[in-house]
Design an enzyme around this catalytic site. Structure first.
Site, short mmCIF file in Angstrom:
data_model
loop_
_atom_site.label_atom_id
_atom_site.label_comp_id
_atom_site.label_asym_id
_atom_site.label_seq_id
_atom_site.Cartn_x
_atom_site.Cartn_y
_atom_site.Cartn_z
CG ASP A 1 -4.42 -14.03 -33.40
OD1 ASP A 1 -5.57 -13.77 -33.81
OD2 ASP A 1 -3.57 -13.15 -33.16
CG ASP B 1 0.14 -17.46 -32.82
OD1 ASP B 1 -1.03 -17.06 -32.89
OD2 ASP B 1 1.08 -16.71 -32.46
CG ASP C 1 -4.95 -5.73 -31.09
OD1 ASP C 1 -4.54 -4.66 -31.58
OD2 ASP C 1 -4.19 -6.72 -30.93
CG ASP D 1 -9.68 -13.68 -44.69
OD1 ASP D 1 -10.85 -14.12 -44.71
OD2 ASP D 1 -9.39 -12.54 -44.27
#
Length: 487
Positions: A143, A145, A236, A90
């Site tokens: 994710d 990271d 989540d 995005d």
């Protein structure tokens, strides 16, 4: 005098909440020991039997870490013809160009680049959009990271031979926990969640949560549970509760590690904490009523309540902190008998239990080494102090979540800092605006420093340790906050 007794009552109720929460933690600690004796293992399918898997990598303006993420994804040990890697991008900056250039060098890997112009639904919206075109029957999520282990898919996929299993979650580990005091304290807290809490809940088949990353889902489980929703900040946790209420079972694997980066500065930590605590409160408002209506059993309902309402402890800490000032005054003036303070010592049981949870969670990871024990002795009081210092910020998040106030999904900036010689100050995603709560934290630091001085001056020591920890916590949080908002 009536007002003082009213304050004593409020103080006692807040302390009672903390005590009851600690009892739930004590139960999880017991089941943590039981879980350690029998960690679940997966059936290992043959190479030919492996199913098609889609790995989803949600990304938004992550130019500092996205190549590291893609490097790790390209190394998955899995049949190339059965692996799809979706990059759900995005981004509105140069991250998009970095990704598209990178994947051109790997024609043998099924990279699917999905770029949304409209960030509707934020991460939940991106995951949902990717799911609609995913080729795999199983969906792993990482994710930006994270640096997933090459064998993650092989270590987890075998659990799905049981048709009841909807999700398998791995344990987060920390790429940069030694970077600073702040990263070390975050690791200290997260290790307690991923060891005692997740293991303790999973052992007794209580509700556990997908942690947003480092896990793999059965696609049909996501669809059956209603797909990803964006009406909370913790999509989540929300999906986890919806799936388990539908009868799906989750497995937690503490022996499978998913390394990730910890936010190195207070502004980033606060961004993450706000999202987690407010989202948890939103999920409590959304799910607790249904959990108690369904025939899940009292133990499961109680643990779900403790799980979803755990961040309310920050509201309790704020109440206890503020009430402690007039209570100190009452002791100093002789208006409150010493027996009241002695009776309040009962609540110390809660803090002993919480200390034991962190002790066994953290020390079990280093085999109870002497070095680990010595580190624990200073980390625990500093961690508790900083947690108190974050109470105003997190209490605001919880209150907003419980009362239904909506706010946008603010993602945590990533830095890709491997050692303490690297600086975070030039990160372009860094937040500049100082929130009002940071000024309140500075004010609270001065107030409780004054309370420490007054306690010593008047020889009224009943609250000295508590006020000392509050002074330390609010000072550290406010100083690090002001420091982190500067470029």
């Amino acid at each position: 005098m009536i007002l003082l007794y009213f304050i004593i009552g409020i103080y006692a109720l807040a302390m009672l909440f903390i005590l009851l929460y600690s009892f739930a933690q004590a139960n999880l600690l017991y089941h943590f020991f039981q879980f350690r004796k029998n960690i679940p293992k997966a059936h290992q399918p043959s190479w030919e039997e492996l199913p098609v898997v889609t790995v989803q990598l949600p990304v938004f303006n992550e130019k500092y870490v996205v190549e590291r993420l893609l490097d790790a994804a390209a190394k998955f040990n899995y049949p190339k013809d059965k692996l799809e890697i979706q990059i759900l991008d995005d981004s509105t900056d140069e991250t998009a160009g970095i990704v598209q250039k990178y994947i051109q060098d790997f024609p043998e890997i099924d990279f699917q680049y999905i770029h949304r112009q409209d960030r509707r639904g934020f991460k939940a919206g991106a995951l949902k959009a990717g799911l609609e075109v995913a080729k795999g029957d199983f969906i792993a999520v990482f994710d930006a990271d994270f640096v997933p282990d090459p064998d993650f898919l092989l270590q987890t996929i075998g659990h799905f031979s049981n048709e009841k299993i909807g999700m398998v979650q791995s344990r987060w580990t920390h790429l940069n926990e030694s970077y600073s005091l702040l990263t070390r304290l975050q690791a200290f807290a997260l290790d307690a969640h991923f060891m005692v809490e997740q293991m303790g809940r999973n052992h007794q088949k209580a509700f556990i949560n997908f942690n947003g990353t480092g896990g793999i889902w059965r696609k049909s489980c996501i669809v059956d549970a209603g797909n990803w929703h964006d009406d909370t900040l913790t999509e989540d946790l929300d999906l986890s509760y919806r799936a388990q209420q539908k009868g799906w079972e989750f497995i937690y694997r503490p022996d499978i590690k998913s390394p990730a980066e910890l936010p190195p500065v207070m502004s980033a930590i606060k961004s993450q904490q706000f999202r987690w605590t407010k989202g948890g409160a939103e999920c409590a408002a959304k799910h607790l009523k249904n959990v108690w209506k369904e025939p899940f059993g009292l133990r499961k309902k109680l643990h779900a309540s403790a799980h979803l309402l755990n961040a309310v402890i920050f509201i309790a800490v704020v109440i206890v902190s503020l009430c402690s000032i007039p209570l100190w005054w009452g002791f100093q003036q002789g208006m409150i008998p010493g027996e009241v303070f002695q009776g309040a010592a009962l609540f110390l049981i809660g803090f002993v239990i919480i200390a034991l949870v962190y002790f066994f969670a953290n020390l079990s990871l280093v085999d109870f080494s002497a070095k680990g024990i010595l580190r624990f002795l200073w980390e625990l009081p500093v961690f508790l102090s900083v947690s108190m210092g974050l109470s105003i910020h997190n209490a605001q998040a919880v209150w907003e979540g419980l009362t239904g106030k909506k706010s946008p999904f603010i993602r945590t900036p990533k830095y890709n800092l491997s050692d303490d010689r690297q600086s975070w100050k030039h990160n372009i995603y860094h937040q500049l605006k100082v929130p009002v709560t940071t000024y309140l934290e500075g004010g609270m630091a001065l107030v409780f420093l004054l309370m420490v001085i007054l306690s010593i001056y008047f020889h009224t020591y009943e609250m000295l340790v508590f006020h000392g920890m509050l002074a330390l916590g609010f000072t550290l949080v406010s100083v690090e906050s002001f420091r982190s908002y500067r470029i």
